[in-house]
Design a protein around this motif. Structure first.
Motif, short mmCIF file in Angstrom:
data_model
loop_
_atom_site.label_atom_id
_atom_site.label_comp_id
_atom_site.label_asym_id
_atom_site.label_seq_id
_atom_site.Cartn_x
_atom_site.Cartn_y
_atom_site.Cartn_z
N UNK A 110 33.52 -9.54 21.47
CA UNK A 110 32.73 -9.50 22.85
C UNK A 110 33.15 -9.34 24.19
N UNK A 111 34.43 -8.79 24.08
CA UNK A 111 34.90 -8.46 25.41
C UNK A 111 34.39 -7.08 25.72
N UNK A 112 34.06 -6.97 27.11
CA UNK A 112 33.48 -5.72 27.60
C UNK A 112 34.25 -4.78 28.43
N UNK A 113 34.01 -3.69 28.28
CA UNK A 113 34.72 -2.42 29.11
C UNK A 113 33.35 -2.36 30.15
N UNK A 114 33.71 -2.26 31.62
CA UNK A 114 32.88 -2.07 32.58
C UNK A 114 32.70 -0.58 32.55
N UNK A 115 31.48 0.14 32.41
CA UNK A 115 31.53 1.42 32.44
C UNK A 115 31.15 2.17 33.92
N UNK A 116 29.89 1.57 34.22
CA UNK A 116 29.30 2.34 35.19
C UNK A 116 28.29 1.51 36.08
N UNK A 117 28.26 1.69 37.20
CA UNK A 117 26.98 1.09 38.24
C UNK A 117 26.13 2.09 38.48
N UNK A 118 24.63 1.76 38.43
CA UNK A 118 23.78 2.62 39.13
C UNK A 118 23.01 1.88 40.04
N UNK B 152 21.88 -3.81 41.57
CA UNK B 152 22.68 -3.10 40.80
C UNK B 152 22.80 -3.09 39.12
N UNK B 153 22.65 -1.86 38.46
CA UNK B 153 22.21 -1.66 37.09
C UNK B 153 23.79 -1.21 36.61
N UNK B 154 24.17 -1.97 35.60
CA UNK B 154 25.63 -1.78 35.01
C UNK B 154 25.48 -1.59 33.68
N UNK B 155 26.53 -0.65 33.24
CA UNK B 155 26.58 -0.50 31.70
C UNK B 155 27.95 -0.97 31.20
N UNK B 156 28.22 -1.32 30.15
CA UNK B 156 29.25 -1.80 29.40
C UNK B 156 29.50 -1.33 28.01
N UNK B 157 30.52 -1.63 27.40
CA UNK B 157 30.59 -1.15 26.03
C UNK B 157 31.53 -2.39 25.52
N UNK B 158 30.98 -3.20 24.54
CA UNK B 158 31.22 -4.56 24.01
C UNK B 158 32.08 -4.29 22.95
N UNK B 159 33.04 -4.91 22.80
CA UNK B 159 33.90 -5.09 21.44
C UNK B 159 33.20 -5.83 20.72
N UNK B 160 32.96 -5.37 19.24
CA UNK B 160 32.37 -6.36 18.27
C UNK B 160 33.18 -6.93 17.56
N UNK B 161 34.53 -6.90 17.68
CA UNK B 161 35.52 -7.74 17.01
C UNK B 161 36.55 -7.85 17.64
N UNK B 162 37.45 -9.02 17.39
CA UNK B 162 39.09 -8.90 18.00
C UNK B 162 39.63 -7.61 17.52
N UNK B 163 40.23 -6.85 18.37
CA UNK B 163 40.84 -5.52 17.81
C UNK B 163 42.16 -5.01 18.34
N UNK B 164 42.66 -3.99 18.25
CA UNK B 164 43.85 -3.41 18.86
C UNK B 164 43.67 -1.87 18.63
N UNK B 165 43.83 -1.51 20.14
CA UNK B 165 43.66 0.03 20.18
C UNK B 165 44.95 0.71 20.43
N UNK B 166 45.57 1.72 19.86
CA UNK B 166 46.70 2.14 20.26
C UNK B 166 46.15 3.66 21.34
N UNK B 167 46.84 3.83 22.51
CA UNK B 167 46.63 5.17 23.08
C UNK B 167 48.10 5.70 23.57
N UNK B 168 48.36 6.62 22.92
CA UNK B 168 49.72 7.14 23.05
C UNK B 168 50.45 6.07 22.35
N UNK B 169 51.65 5.50 23.05
CA UNK B 169 52.41 4.52 22.40
C UNK B 169 52.03 3.09 23.20
N UNK B 170 50.77 3.18 23.77
CA UNK B 170 50.58 1.75 24.65
C UNK B 170 49.46 1.08 23.75
N UNK B 171 49.56 -0.13 23.77
CA UNK B 171 48.71 -1.03 22.70
C UNK B 171 47.50 -1.77 23.77
#
Ligand SMILES: C[S@@+](CC[C@H](N)C(=O)[O-])C[C@H]1O[C@@H](n2cnc3c(N)ncnc32)[C@H](O)[C@@H]1O
Length: 330
Positions: free
Chosen positions: A284-292, A259-278
């Motif tokens: 250093x928390x990772x978003x898992x994006x894709x396996x190859x 498994x070859x996996x890609x991630x996006x790592x948050x470089x700081x503690x942060x909050x993102x708003x999508x529509x009205x969702x927090x």
């Protein structure tokens, strides 16, 4: 013959449905533990361009290997898929720009084979690029483009014609699924086929781990830009406020599982708003994006058997790094 403008476009309602689905999938993914985003959403207009660039990178051997197969073993592939001379529908799942399959299509048209090419892709943009190019480059090609999800469009294809089916799933796309998901996917494909129908499916083979890691971790940062572009897309289409500077692409490869996996790592503690969702991110928390996923020949044989096919043949590139396997529905 069907004309190029016969693209089955989305109606406005479907467009709204697909935006709602995008929103629901993104929220679902970012509210999960661990956080994840679905790689099928990589391909907006910019994502299509970046993926073209990835395919041209020296490190990204996959496209060159499969191109080698389609350029140099066209007659072998045609021999498998047009074996009994009966008319058929050649349905390509996730066709992209059809660079590789166009060699096969040219050869089939030149040999007066009776077939209709039906590329399926979730990206309407890439389908119109493909449609323009192929109708100009391959006069006489019968083409119906199908814009949407694999199985929705496969269903549509079965209503368009009852001819025998040859499905193509190239580029190692099967590797972008977890193993159990890939098996269910192949079993579901089998349900749309009759005995004797064909699935031509590409697999990236296990090889030196560094060669694999380099292909997904280029020094120019194109793969990073491709992954980060999904955050830009979420900002634009779903009204989110990701600060792209605050995320970094990270890739790893496990030679034991393949498994070859890609991630996006948050470089700081942060909050993102999508529509009205927090959505809260730790540093250093990772978003898992894709396996190859990478496969051995034995993995491929087992998957064919378990999903209701037998292997009718295979083509390999000159390095033996990639294979297009011919599966026949039992
Ligand atoms: C990695 S590209 C591969 C293109 C081409 N098959 C190749 O091998 O070069 C994947 C393509 O599949 C499409 N795709 C990804 N997920 C899809 C889905 N669930 N339904 C339909 N198309 C999808 C993308 O839009 C993209 O054009």
């Amino acid at each position: 013959m069907l004309q190029p403008e016969n693209i089955l476009c989305r109606e406005d309602k479907n467009c709204k449905d697909s935006n709602d689905r995008f929103f629901a999938d993104v929220l679902d993914g970012l509210q999960s533990i661990p956080k994840t985003l679905e790689s099928k959403y990589f391909y907006d207009e910019k994502g299509d361009v970046l993926f073209q660039q990835i395919m041209g990178m020296p490190e990204y051997y996959l496209t060159r290997c499969e191109l080698d197969i389609f350029k140099n073993q066209t007659r072998l592939l045609n021999g498998y898929i047009a074996a009994d001379n009966s008319p058929f529908d050649l349905i390509e799942l996730g066709a992209g720009d059809a660079t590789k399959s166009s060699y096969l299509l040219k050869n089939l048209v030149e040999t007066d084979t009776d077939f209709t090419y039906m590329p399926i892709d979730i990206s309407g943009n890439i389908l119109s690029v493909l449609n323009k190019r192929l109708t100009a480059e391959i006069p006489g090609l019968d083409i119906i483009t199908l814009e949407g999800e694999y199985f929705d469009m496969l269903e549509q294809a079965t209503h368009i014609s009852a001819r025998r089916k040859v499905l193509m799933f190239l580029g190692g796309n099967i590797g972008n699924m977890e193993k159990d998901e890939a098996l269910s996917f192949c079993m579901k494909l089998r349900e749309y086929l009759n005995p004797g129908d064909i699935l031509l499916i590409g697999f990236d083979l296990k090889k030196h781990p560094q060669t694999i890691l380099d292909a997904y971790n280029d020094k120019q940062g194109i793969t990073a830009a491709f992954n980060l572009n999904l955050l830009t897309r979420i900002n634009r289409e779903l009204g989110a406020n990701f600060d792209i500077q605050d995320f970094e692409h990270y890739q790893n490869y496990d030679p034991l599982t393949g498994a070859c996996r890609s991630y996006l790592v948050s470089l700081k503690k942060q909050t993102v708003i999508i529509d009205d969702k927090v959505i809260n991110f730790e540093k250093d928390e990772a978003i898992y994006m894709e396996v190859s996923q990478k496969f051995s020949k034995n993995d491929i044989a087992m998957m064919a058997e378990e999903s209701g096919f037998y292997i009718g043949g295979a083509a390999y590139d000159n390095k033996g790094w990639f294979t297009d396997s011919i599966w026949i529905a039992k």
